[in-house]
Write an enzyme that holds these catalytic residues in place. Structure first.
Site, mmCIF file in Angstrom:
data_model
loop_
_atom_site.group_PDB
_atom_site.id
_atom_site.type_symbol
_atom_site.label_atom_id
_atom_site.label_comp_id
_atom_site.label_asym_id
_atom_site.label_seq_id
_atom_site.Cartn_x
_atom_site.Cartn_y
_atom_site.Cartn_z
ATOM 1 N N HIS A 1 -5.712 8.273 11.954
ATOM 2 C CA HIS A 1 -5.356 6.851 11.903
ATOM 3 C C HIS A 1 -3.883 6.632 11.596
ATOM 4 O O HIS A 1 -3.498 5.546 11.171
ATOM 5 C CB HIS A 1 -6.248 6.121 10.886
ATOM 6 C CG HIS A 1 -7.702 6.081 11.296
ATOM 7 N ND1 HIS A 1 -8.741 5.824 10.437
ATOM 8 C CD2 HIS A 1 -8.276 6.277 12.524
ATOM 9 C CE1 HIS A 1 -9.888 5.866 11.108
ATOM 10 N NE2 HIS A 1 -9.630 6.148 12.361
ATOM 11 N N ARG B 1 0.846 -1.217 0.000
ATOM 12 C CA ARG B 1 0.000 0.000 0.000
ATOM 13 C C ARG B 1 0.873 1.255 0.000
ATOM 14 O O ARG B 1 0.587 2.215 -0.708
ATOM 15 C CB ARG B 1 -0.934 0.002 1.211
ATOM 16 C CG ARG B 1 -2.133 -0.915 1.003
ATOM 17 C CD ARG B 1 -3.116 -0.802 2.129
ATOM 18 N NE ARG B 1 -3.687 0.529 2.233
ATOM 19 C CZ ARG B 1 -4.214 1.022 3.360
ATOM 20 N NH1 ARG B 1 -4.234 0.301 4.456
ATOM 21 N NH2 ARG B 1 -4.730 2.233 3.383
ATOM 22 N N GLY C 1 -15.950 12.402 1.597
ATOM 23 C CA GLY C 1 -15.441 11.086 1.193
ATOM 24 C C GLY C 1 -15.282 10.074 2.301
ATOM 25 O O GLY C 1 -14.373 9.255 2.249
ATOM 26 N N SER D 1 -17.486 7.133 4.713
ATOM 27 C CA SER D 1 -18.753 6.414 4.893
ATOM 28 C C SER D 1 -19.316 6.647 6.281
ATOM 29 O O SER D 1 -20.435 6.226 6.571
ATOM 30 C CB SER D 1 -18.545 4.918 4.660
ATOM 31 O OG SER D 1 -17.666 4.399 5.645
#
Ligand code: OAD
Length: 241
Positions: A118, A69, A185, A187
């Site tokens: 995060h 990633r 952007g 959820s």
């Protein structure tokens, strides 16, 4: 006045702006989101890759997945949505960008006051003594043991872990004093990050930018159903009314 014009006007007058972003803002840079079609958590098991237990069970799998990633983040570029938020920051005295993303694209677009709820994939930290090292390309799994007997892990927040306390406090304070709170952007399914959208003070304008309805939509006075790269540049363009 329609919602977009109202949002633009309030942004042009605002003294304090707080923005909460999620994976959707980086979608148009070519990074997958977590829960949508093709989302990372549709194809992978969250607890296997994003929990301390998963790392303890199979550190090589977890390390390699995050290293891939990290490499992918380095291949892509910030998009017009990231750049619009950096432009907005340059105009607003009190501007805080709170992101759940670990891709560093806000920094690369020029944003400065960024709170990474995060964590990020720029650094690794030792899971025993909290020593840090840069997560530069080429730190393969064989190199993650630390001299103290622990091992390095990505400096991100996994499920079941607390957010960094100072970062969270600063994010709450920024949301609670905002004249305009933009929610872009996300959820709205991961707490406590999502709860920021509910903390705007009386009289503030909460604006959601997302092609889809979310649990946070009901907290927004203005919902703009479009993509971040399309909508945000229009919101911050000076004098376009
Ligand atoms: P999600 O994948 O849950 O949600 C992405 C949101 O972006 C959805 O609501 C989409 O409708 C929206 N979206 C998609 N394309 C968009 C675009 N071009 N412009 C604007 N919005 C768009 O991602 P997050 O809400 O960020 O945490 O997920 C929150 C957390 O869950 C992540 O930080 C990560 C994940 O597990 C950890 O790994 C700790």
């Amino acid at each position: 006045m329609n919602g977009e014009s109202l949002a633009r006007q309030r942004l042009s007058e605002a003294r304090s702006v707080c923005v909460l972003t999620g994976a959707g803002i980086s979608a148009e840079s070519g990074l997958p989101t977590f829960r949508g079609a093709g989302g990372l958590w549709r194809e992978h098991r969250v607890e296997q890759l994003a929990s301390p237990q998963g790392f303890a069970r199979d550190p090589q799998l977890v390390w390699t997945w995050y290293d891939e990633r990290r490499a992918k983040h380095a291949e892509v570029e910030p998009n017009a949505g990231h750049r619009a938020l950096a432009e907005l920051e340059a105009r607003i005295g009190d501007f805080t960008l709170v992101t759940q993303n670990v891709d560093s694209l806000h920094f690369r677009a020029g944003s400065r006051n960024v709170l990474e709820l995060h964590g990020n994939l720029r650094e690794a930290r030792c899971n025993r003594c909290a020593a840090r090292r840069p997560l530069e390309p080429g730190v393969r799994f064989a190199g993650i043991a630390h001299a103290c007997g622990g091992c390095f892990r990505p400096d991100i927040v996994w499920f079941g872990e607390a957010l960094p306390e100072d970062v969270w406090k600063a994010a709450v304070a920024a949301a609670a004093r905002a004249d305009v709170l933009l929610v872009v952007g996300t959820s709205g399914q991961v707490q406590p990050a999502a709860s920021l959208a509910t903390l705007a003070p009386e009289g503030a304008l909460v604006v959601e930018v997302n092609p889809e309805t979310t649990p946070l939509s009901s907290y927004a006075q203005v919902t703009l159903r479009g993509s971040a790269a399309d909508v945000l540049p229009r919101l911050v363009a000076p004098g376009s009314d």
